[in-house]
Design a protein around this motif. Structure first.
Motif, mmCIF file in Angstrom:
data_model
loop_
_atom_site.group_PDB
_atom_site.id
_atom_site.type_symbol
_atom_site.label_atom_id
_atom_site.label_comp_id
_atom_site.label_asym_id
_atom_site.label_seq_id
_atom_site.Cartn_x
_atom_site.Cartn_y
_atom_site.Cartn_z
ATOM 1 N N GLY A 1 -21.173 -69.234 -46.626
ATOM 2 C CA GLY A 1 -20.475 -68.540 -47.699
ATOM 3 C C GLY A 1 -21.054 -67.179 -48.003
ATOM 4 N N LYS A 2 -22.060 -66.777 -47.252
ATOM 5 C CA LYS A 2 -22.695 -65.479 -47.465
ATOM 6 C C LYS A 2 -21.733 -64.350 -47.090
ATOM 7 C CE LYS A 2 -26.853 -62.834 -46.278
ATOM 8 N NZ LYS A 2 -28.121 -62.817 -45.486
ATOM 9 N N ILE A 3 -21.688 -63.323 -47.933
ATOM 10 C CA ILE A 3 -20.791 -62.193 -47.710
ATOM 11 C C ILE A 3 -21.599 -60.908 -47.578
ATOM 12 C CG2 ILE A 3 -18.890 -60.826 -48.647
ATOM 13 C CD1 ILE A 3 -17.992 -63.305 -50.176
ATOM 14 N N LYS A 4 -21.300 -60.135 -46.543
ATOM 15 C CA LYS A 4 -21.952 -58.847 -46.350
ATOM 16 C C LYS A 4 -20.885 -57.781 -46.185
ATOM 17 C CE LYS A 4 -25.518 -56.460 -43.689
ATOM 18 N NZ LYS A 4 -26.500 -56.558 -42.572
ATOM 19 N N GLU A 5 -21.036 -56.699 -46.937
ATOM 20 C CA GLU A 5 -20.062 -55.613 -46.888
ATOM 21 C C GLU A 5 -20.454 -54.617 -45.814
ATOM 22 O OE1 GLU A 5 -19.042 -52.447 -50.164
ATOM 23 O OE2 GLU A 5 -18.108 -54.363 -50.709
ATOM 24 N N MET A 6 -19.520 -54.351 -44.901
ATOM 25 C CA MET A 6 -19.753 -53.395 -43.818
ATOM 26 C C MET A 6 -18.894 -52.162 -44.090
ATOM 27 S SD MET A 6 -21.624 -55.695 -42.409
ATOM 28 C CE MET A 6 -22.135 -55.029 -40.833
ATOM 29 N N ASN A 7 -19.559 -51.060 -44.432
ATOM 30 C CA ASN A 7 -18.807 -49.886 -44.841
ATOM 31 C C ASN A 7 -19.677 -48.644 -44.691
ATOM 32 O OD1 ASN A 7 -16.518 -48.591 -45.780
ATOM 33 N ND2 ASN A 7 -16.961 -48.942 -47.937
ATOM 34 N N THR A 8 -19.086 -47.491 -44.873
ATOM 35 C CA THR A 8 -19.813 -46.232 -44.817
ATOM 36 C C THR A 8 -19.172 -45.252 -45.779
ATOM 37 O OG1 THR A 8 -20.612 -44.486 -43.337
ATOM 38 C CG2 THR A 8 -18.377 -45.270 -42.974
ATOM 39 N N ASP A 9 -19.852 -44.165 -46.046
ATOM 40 C CA ASP A 9 -19.237 -43.093 -46.819
ATOM 41 C C ASP A 9 -18.100 -42.492 -45.998
ATOM 42 O OD1 ASP A 9 -21.088 -43.456 -48.841
ATOM 43 O OD2 ASP A 9 -22.494 -42.005 -47.976
ATOM 44 N N ILE A 10 -17.223 -41.728 -46.639
ATOM 45 C CA ILE A 10 -16.122 -41.108 -45.921
ATOM 46 C C ILE A 10 -16.682 -40.093 -44.921
ATOM 47 C CG2 ILE A 10 -15.783 -39.346 -47.715
ATOM 48 C CD1 ILE A 10 -12.738 -39.576 -47.056
ATOM 49 N N ILE A 11 -16.267 -40.212 -43.670
ATOM 50 C CA ILE A 11 -16.702 -39.286 -42.623
ATOM 51 C C ILE A 11 -15.497 -38.885 -41.781
ATOM 52 C CG2 ILE A 11 -19.094 -40.070 -42.470
ATOM 53 C CD1 ILE A 11 -18.328 -41.811 -40.119
ATOM 54 N N TYR A 12 -15.587 -37.701 -41.180
ATOM 55 C CA TYR A 12 -14.458 -37.149 -40.445
ATOM 56 C C TYR A 12 -14.845 -36.822 -39.010
ATOM 57 C CZ TYR A 12 -12.377 -36.378 -45.061
ATOM 58 O OH TYR A 12 -11.864 -36.529 -46.329
ATOM 59 N N LEU A 13 -13.877 -36.949 -38.132
ATOM 60 C CA LEU A 13 -13.966 -36.378 -36.793
ATOM 61 C C LEU A 13 -13.010 -35.191 -36.792
ATOM 62 C CD1 LEU A 13 -14.706 -36.288 -33.762
ATOM 63 C CD2 LEU A 13 -12.755 -37.807 -33.356
ATOM 64 N N SER A 14 -13.550 -33.993 -36.593
ATOM 65 C CA SER A 14 -12.725 -32.784 -36.589
ATOM 66 C C SER A 14 -13.347 -31.780 -35.651
ATOM 67 C CB SER A 14 -12.627 -32.203 -38.007
ATOM 68 O OG SER A 14 -13.911 -31.793 -38.461
ATOM 69 N N ASP A 15 -12.882 -30.550 -35.710
ATOM 70 C CA ASP A 15 -13.420 -29.498 -34.840
ATOM 71 C C ASP A 15 -14.899 -29.245 -35.108
ATOM 72 O OD1 ASP A 15 -10.886 -29.229 -33.787
ATOM 73 O OD2 ASP A 15 -10.320 -27.612 -35.153
ATOM 74 N N ASP A 16 -15.367 -29.613 -36.319
ATOM 75 C CA ASP A 16 -16.752 -29.348 -36.693
ATOM 76 C C ASP A 16 -17.682 -30.534 -36.437
ATOM 77 O OD1 ASP A 16 -16.007 -26.809 -37.641
ATOM 78 O OD2 ASP A 16 -15.418 -27.647 -39.577
ATOM 79 N N THR A 17 -17.125 -31.642 -35.937
ATOM 80 C CA THR A 17 -17.918 -32.853 -35.717
ATOM 81 C C THR A 17 -17.873 -33.240 -34.246
ATOM 82 O OG1 THR A 17 -17.273 -33.615 -37.916
ATOM 83 C CG2 THR A 17 -18.286 -35.225 -36.447
ATOM 84 N N LYS A 18 -19.032 -33.496 -33.665
ATOM 85 C CA LYS A 18 -19.068 -33.936 -32.280
ATOM 86 C C LYS A 18 -18.622 -35.393 -32.182
ATOM 87 C CE LYS A 18 -22.649 -30.757 -30.653
ATOM 88 N NZ LYS A 18 -23.984 -30.637 -30.012
#
Length: 241
Positions: free
Chosen positions: A127-144
């Motif tokens: 019954g253990k629950i773990k949240e898998m998440n991240t802050d908002i991130i983008y893939l764009s011309d400025d991100t490899k």
């Protein structure tokens, strides 16, 4: 702007959980979707349950029965029968939140080619629950590309397909399907092929999926074949970089 989403649900011997999964889709606050259920030769009561839902919701649910050929083949069949502009996946023992489709739909923009969201990992034995998440991130011309993928991998958000929204046109034009010749890592390889064809993506930093895990799950089993598949998948990621 057409935002219809095709949700692909492969089913194999899932009579204990399939009602919960289907009900989580039918309870969506956003109704601009179709649910494509692909029964992969189930030997239990799954087919009967799915047919009952399809008969009750004929404009919403498309039901397909095929001989058992594995989950990758079932998903490919679903892709070929999808009519929505966008594609999402759900497994036969998992759930969406009621607002999942609405939240994802709110992030759809013409320039965004992939949307990623978080999930709850629920251990069915403890019954253990773990949240898998991240802050908002983008893939764009400025991100490899490699940095975007690695940020998702660190948070266990990349390898899966059920926490993402894809564009069907990109999948079809580039013939991106699931590899029916491998027994693990097929989702990971599917995502690598898709990432190779896009320039804009976003991880929205919201938890929208319930993933039920157990100790006897396929993902936890190991052996020589699985190790070689993993090495092969890493080689594919190296090629992409």
């Amino acid at each position: 702007m057409d935002k219809k989403i095709s949700i692909i649900l492969p089913v194999y011997n899932s009579e204990k959980t399939i009602k919960r999964t289907i009900n989580s889709v039918l309870s969506q606050t956003n109704e601009n979707y179709e649910l494509i259920i692909v029964n992969d030769g189930s030997k239990d009561n799954s087919g009967t349950i799915c047919r009952e839902y399809a008969n009750k919701y004929p404009t919403t649910i498309k039901y397909i029965e095929i001989p058992n050929g594995g989950v990758s083949n079932a998903r490919n069949i679903g892709l070929k029968n999808a009519t929505g502009k966008y594609i999402m996946f759900i497994d036969a023992d998992d759930e969406y939140y009621e607002e999942t489709l609405q939240v994802v739909s709110d992030y759809i923009k013409e320039e965004v080619e992939l949307i990623v969201f978080g999930y709850e990992r629920i251990h069915t034995n403890t019954g253990k629950i773990k949240e898998m998440n991240t802050d908002i991130i983008y893939l764009s011309d400025d991100t490899k590309l490699n940095l975007f993928i690695e940020m998702l991998q660190k948070k266990y958000l990349f390898n899966q397909i059920w926490n993402k929204l894809y564009i069907k046109k990109i999948l079809m034009e580039n013939e991106i399907y699931f590899d029916i010749n491998i027994s693990s890592g097929e989702d990971y390889r599917f995502n690598l092929k898709y990432m190779d064809k896009i320039q804009k993506a976003v991880s929205i930093g919201k938890v929208l999926y319930k993933y039920y895990d157990s100790e006897d799950g396929l993902s936890l089993k190991t052996g020589p074949d699985k190790i070689y598949i993993k090495l092969s998948n890493l080689e594919e990621q190296k090629k992409l970089y």
